[in-house]
Scaffold this active site. Sequence first.
Site, mmCIF file in Angstrom:
data_model
loop_
_atom_site.group_PDB
_atom_site.id
_atom_site.type_symbol
_atom_site.label_atom_id
_atom_site.label_comp_id
_atom_site.label_asym_id
_atom_site.label_seq_id
_atom_site.Cartn_x
_atom_site.Cartn_y
_atom_site.Cartn_z
ATOM 1 N N LYS A 139 33.856 43.231 -19.100
ATOM 2 C CA LYS A 139 33.865 42.029 -18.252
ATOM 3 C C LYS A 139 35.297 41.535 -18.139
ATOM 4 O O LYS A 139 35.955 41.285 -19.150
ATOM 5 C CB LYS A 139 32.970 40.953 -18.867
ATOM 6 C CG LYS A 139 33.033 39.648 -18.101
ATOM 7 C CD LYS A 139 31.985 38.672 -18.581
ATOM 8 C CE LYS A 139 32.148 37.350 -17.861
ATOM 9 N NZ LYS A 139 31.152 36.377 -18.314
ATOM 10 N N LYS B 27 31.711 44.306 -14.812
ATOM 11 C CA LYS B 27 31.702 43.062 -14.049
ATOM 12 C C LYS B 27 33.115 42.562 -13.831
ATOM 13 O O LYS B 27 33.869 42.548 -14.802
ATOM 14 C CB LYS B 27 30.895 42.038 -14.838
ATOM 15 C CG LYS B 27 30.831 40.670 -14.231
ATOM 16 C CD LYS B 27 30.057 39.767 -15.149
ATOM 17 C CE LYS B 27 30.156 38.358 -14.615
ATOM 18 N NZ LYS B 27 29.725 37.394 -15.572
HETATM 19 C C1 PBG Z 1 29.679 33.343 -18.247
HETATM 20 C C2 PBG Z 1 29.281 34.128 -17.062
HETATM 21 C C3 PBG Z 1 30.013 34.144 -15.882
HETATM 22 C C4 PBG Z 1 29.304 34.916 -14.993
HETATM 23 C C5 PBG Z 1 28.141 35.388 -15.625
HETATM 24 N N1 PBG Z 1 28.143 34.886 -16.930
HETATM 25 C C6 PBG Z 1 31.250 33.430 -15.509
HETATM 26 C C7 PBG Z 1 32.399 33.413 -16.402
HETATM 27 O O1 PBG Z 1 32.598 34.303 -17.211
HETATM 28 O O2 PBG Z 1 33.160 32.447 -16.289
HETATM 29 C C8 PBG Z 1 29.763 35.161 -13.594
HETATM 30 C C9 PBG Z 1 28.759 35.605 -12.605
HETATM 31 C C10 PBG Z 1 29.153 35.408 -11.200
HETATM 32 O O3 PBG Z 1 30.307 35.043 -10.860
HETATM 33 O O4 PBG Z 1 28.285 35.628 -10.352
HETATM 34 N N2 PBG Z 1 29.262 33.696 -19.465
#
Ligand code: PBG
Length: 331
Positions: A201, A255
Amino acid sequence: MSASYPATRLRRTRASAWSRALHRENLLTPADLIWPLFVTEGTGTEEPIGSLPGVSRWSVDLMAPRAKEAMALGIPCLALFPNTQAQRRSDDGREALNPDNLMCRAIRAIRDACGEGIGVLTDVALDPYTSHGQDGLVDPAGYVLNDATVEVLVGQSLNQAAAGADVIAPSDMMDGRISAIRAALEGDGHVNVQIMSYAAKYASAFYGPFRDAVGSSGLLKGDKKTYQMDPANGEEALREVAMDIAEGADSVMVKPGLPYLDIVRRVKERFEVPVFAYQVSGEYAMIEHAAAAGAGERDALVLETLLAFKRAGCSGVLTYHAAHAARLLGA
Ligand code: PBG
């Protein structure tokens, strides 16, 4: 005298629709889609999210209808995210451990309505519950503490599993959380609760609308670069994935999605495990705004981008377009 001609003509198999169908290498179906849903307080409440045109938060009583809609469309799994009320957010995010929090009530509502007919994937991270918007516990300097956070994430995972979650999806990027969560699940008898780890991520600029959706954007100070990955790195993603598999993840996620398809491909080729991608909120918004501006045809953009994930090696995709895409595919 024969005229010269190409050694082969790759256009030959493309010349008619039946032949294109016969030679198609990848197929997108509704069974490839995971539908993220945002949950909010209230009854009969639908709150449209301004930065995610076409996406709403739904109150718990409206989760079952969404789940039934997904089942009817052939979507096998939902992903849930709560918009926690401001007064329930705290420095330590303890609302994540409340057995009656929004997330747990939504899980139970879906379970009651649909039984085992649809999978429920739940996000594990503290950002929807913290007053500072970070995914974990912070020290006085604002640094997100690893091991102390993992302890809370374990409690959060058990809380979600007890409510009936099928797939625990840690999105926090703390080190060592997969083995800690796996051990706790086994210890509590949740042997068949899966872990889909957000293994690679990235600290991405594409998460903005999501932070609006869960109500953390106004709270977040600074960024998440001390735990989420540097977009410049590919090898490091392979190390992250290797660790999470060794620690007991059943599947891994990359992601954001489209800007990181190279990572999907490298992970698939190296590890031969189920790989998922999250087409995140900013990607969704980009498609919607492009279509609204007349820069592309919405349905075609949606289906082409989702098919690209399959071609790259994904087993499935988390996408806010899931219901729309499933409708297009079923038509
Ligand atoms: C946070 C989380 C995020 C997303 C999923 N879980 C955002 C972040 O890390 O700030 C993002 C998903 C999206 O942008 O659609 N744990």
